[in-house]
Design an enzyme around this catalytic site. Structure first.
Site, PDB file in Angstrom:
ATOM      1  N   ASN A  56       0.796  -1.125  -0.090  1.00 38.52           N
ATOM      2  CA  ASN A  56       0.097  -0.150  -0.049  1.00 38.52           C
ATOM      3  C   ASN A  56       1.006   1.170  -0.046  1.00 38.52           C
ATOM      4  O   ASN A  56       2.012   1.303   0.673  1.00 38.52           O
ATOM      5  CB  ASN A  56      -1.010   0.055   1.073  1.00 38.52           C
ATOM      6  CG  ASN A  56      -0.568  -0.251   2.461  1.00 38.52           C
ATOM      7  OD1 ASN A  56       0.485  -0.860   2.740  1.00 38.52           O
ATOM      8  ND2 ASN A  56      -1.070   0.109   3.548  1.00 38.52           N
ATOM      9  N   GLU A  58       0.081   5.167   0.635  1.00 38.02           N
ATOM     10  CA  GLU A  58      -0.714   6.251   1.187  1.00 38.02           C
ATOM     11  C   GLU A  58      -0.339   7.552   0.616  1.00 38.02           C
ATOM     12  O   GLU A  58       0.743   7.883   0.122  1.00 38.02           O
ATOM     13  CB  GLU A  58      -0.645   6.256   2.709  1.00 38.02           C
ATOM     14  CG  GLU A  58      -1.340   4.700   3.335  1.00 38.02           C
ATOM     15  CD  GLU A  58      -1.597   4.711   4.684  1.00 38.02           C
ATOM     16  OE1 GLU A  58      -1.291   5.604   5.299  1.00 38.02           O
ATOM     17  OE2 GLU A  58      -2.473   3.662   5.000  1.00 38.02           O
ATOM     18  N   CYS A  67      -4.146   0.667  -2.658  1.00 39.25           N
ATOM     19  CA  CYS A  67      -4.120  -0.616  -1.790  1.00 39.25           C
ATOM     20  C   CYS A  67      -3.118  -1.433  -2.190  1.00 39.25           C
ATOM     21  O   CYS A  67      -2.634  -1.340  -3.791  1.00 39.25           O
ATOM     22  CB  CYS A  67      -5.247  -1.460  -1.920  1.00 39.25           C
ATOM     23  SG  CYS A  67      -6.482  -0.730  -0.984  1.00 39.25           S
ATOM     24  N   GLU A  69      -3.044  -4.592  -2.967  1.00 35.86           N
ATOM     25  CA  GLU A  69      -3.444  -5.834  -4.004  1.00 35.86           C
ATOM     26  C   GLU A  69      -3.730  -5.003  -5.381  1.00 35.86           C
ATOM     27  O   GLU A  69      -3.319  -5.602  -6.406  1.00 35.86           O
ATOM     28  CB  GLU A  69      -4.884  -6.223  -3.523  1.00 35.86           C
ATOM     29  CG  GLU A  69      -5.012  -6.961  -2.350  1.00 35.86           C
ATOM     30  CD  GLU A  69      -5.273  -6.244  -1.290  1.00 35.86           C
ATOM     31  OE1 GLU A  69      -4.927  -4.955  -1.034  1.00 35.86           O
ATOM     32  OE2 GLU A  69      -5.818  -6.544   0.114  1.00 35.86           O
ATOM     33  N   CYS A 100      -9.886  -5.223   0.149  1.00 28.56           N
ATOM     34  CA  CYS A 100     -11.130  -4.400   0.288  1.00 28.56           C
ATOM     35  C   CYS A 100     -12.277  -4.387  -1.144  1.00 28.56           C
ATOM     36  O   CYS A 100     -11.684  -5.070  -2.267  1.00 28.56           O
ATOM     37  CB  CYS A 100     -10.895  -2.789   0.414  1.00 28.56           C
ATOM     38  SG  CYS A 100     -10.220  -2.081  -1.020  1.00 28.56           S
ATOM     39  N   CYS A 103     -10.593  -3.211  -4.142  1.00 26.32           N
ATOM     40  CA  CYS A 103      -9.609  -4.229  -4.856  1.00 26.32           C
ATOM     41  C   CYS A 103     -10.318  -5.432  -5.407  1.00 26.32           C
ATOM     42  O   CYS A 103      -9.865  -5.952  -6.353  1.00 26.32           O
ATOM     43  CB  CYS A 103      -8.570  -4.674  -3.614  1.00 26.32           C
ATOM     44  SG  CYS A 103      -7.380  -3.176  -3.164  1.00 26.32           S
TER      45      CYS A 103
HETATM   46  N1  THU Z   1      -5.344  -1.469   2.442  1.00 27.67           N
HETATM   47  C1  THU Z   1      -4.770  -2.026   1.405  1.00 27.67           C
HETATM   48  O1  THU Z   1      -3.781  -2.226   1.049  1.00 27.67           O
HETATM   49  N2  THU Z   1      -5.617  -3.323   1.227  1.00 27.67           N
HETATM   50  C2  THU Z   1      -6.904  -3.637   1.276  1.00 27.67           C
HETATM   51  O2  THU Z   1      -7.410  -4.374   0.804  1.00 27.67           O
HETATM   52  C3  THU Z   1      -7.360  -2.784   2.506  1.00 27.67           C
HETATM   53  C4  THU Z   1      -6.726  -1.518   2.857  1.00 27.67           C
HETATM   54  C5  THU Z   1      -4.614  -0.349   2.975  1.00 27.67           C
HETATM   55  C6  THU Z   1      -5.182   0.959   2.404  1.00 27.67           C
HETATM   56  C7  THU Z   1      -4.567   1.908   3.670  1.00 27.67           C
HETATM   57  O3  THU Z   1      -3.163   2.266   3.112  1.00 27.67           O
HETATM   58  C8  THU Z   1      -4.442   1.009   4.899  1.00 27.67           C
HETATM   59  O4  THU Z   1      -4.528  -0.184   4.477  1.00 27.67           O
HETATM   60  C9  THU Z   1      -5.669   1.293   5.653  1.00 27.67           C
HETATM   61  O5  THU Z   1      -6.943   0.897   5.069  1.00 27.67           O
END
Ligand code: THU
Length: 146
Positions: A56, A58, A67, A69, A100, A103
């Site tokens: 991920n 941010e 994300c 994925e 999520c 994704c």
């Molecule tokens: N996140 C992911 O990388 N993958 C997911 O499927 C769910 C959430 C990350 C996004 C964000 O940087 C952190 O997790 C908190 O939501």
């Protein structure tokens, strides 16, 4: 935990789940998550035996966050990968984290038969079929206007 088979019937070579898991945790270590502190790694297996990792990423504009994925999907696409059959997700959460909703939708475009394995640093694990997590994706057929 779901108990769907790790190796799909006859379609592709068995995934090296150890290598996939290692790649997912290595990606987790690269995660850029200064806002949530929730680091995620992901690794996709393509049927020709290659591994594509993502973490991920941010952003101060929170909604611009990528994300793990979807980062892995982008890596696979740019490398010309075909037949994505397994995804490993690695996190540091208490429970094994599923992809999520956004994704799931992105994964369904390229890997409708994907098997997902999720692990935590603490040893929790879970397994799902993408088709169970997202039974009715918006698809190319959904765009049909005729
Ligand atoms: N996140 C992911 O990388 N993958 C997911 O499927 C769910 C959430 C990350 C996004 C964000 O940087 C952190 O997790 C908190 O939501």
């Amino acid at each position: 935990m779901h108990t769907s088979p790790v190796v799909p019937a006859g379609r592709s070579a068995p995934a090296d789940l150890g290598a996939l898991r290692e790649a997912a945790f290595a990606a987790l270590d690269r995660a850029y998550a200064p806002y949530s502190g929730f680091r995620v790694g992901a690794a996709l297996w393509s049927d020709d035996g290659r591994v594509f990792a993502g973490c991920n990423v941010e952003n101060a504009s929170y909604a611009a966050t990528l994300c793990a994925e979807r980062a892995a999907v982008a890596a696979a696409v740019v490398a010309g990968a075909q037949g994505l059959s397994y995804l490993v997700v690695a996190s540091e959460a208490h429970e094994a984290s599923p992809p999520c909703g956004e994704c799931r939708q992105v994964l369904s475009e390229l890997a409708p038969d994907l098997q997902i394995l999720s692990y935590t640093r603490g040893g929790a694990e879970a397994r799902w079929m993408l088709s169970v997590l997202l039974p009715h994706p918006f698809s190319q057929q959904s765009l049909d206007r005729s």
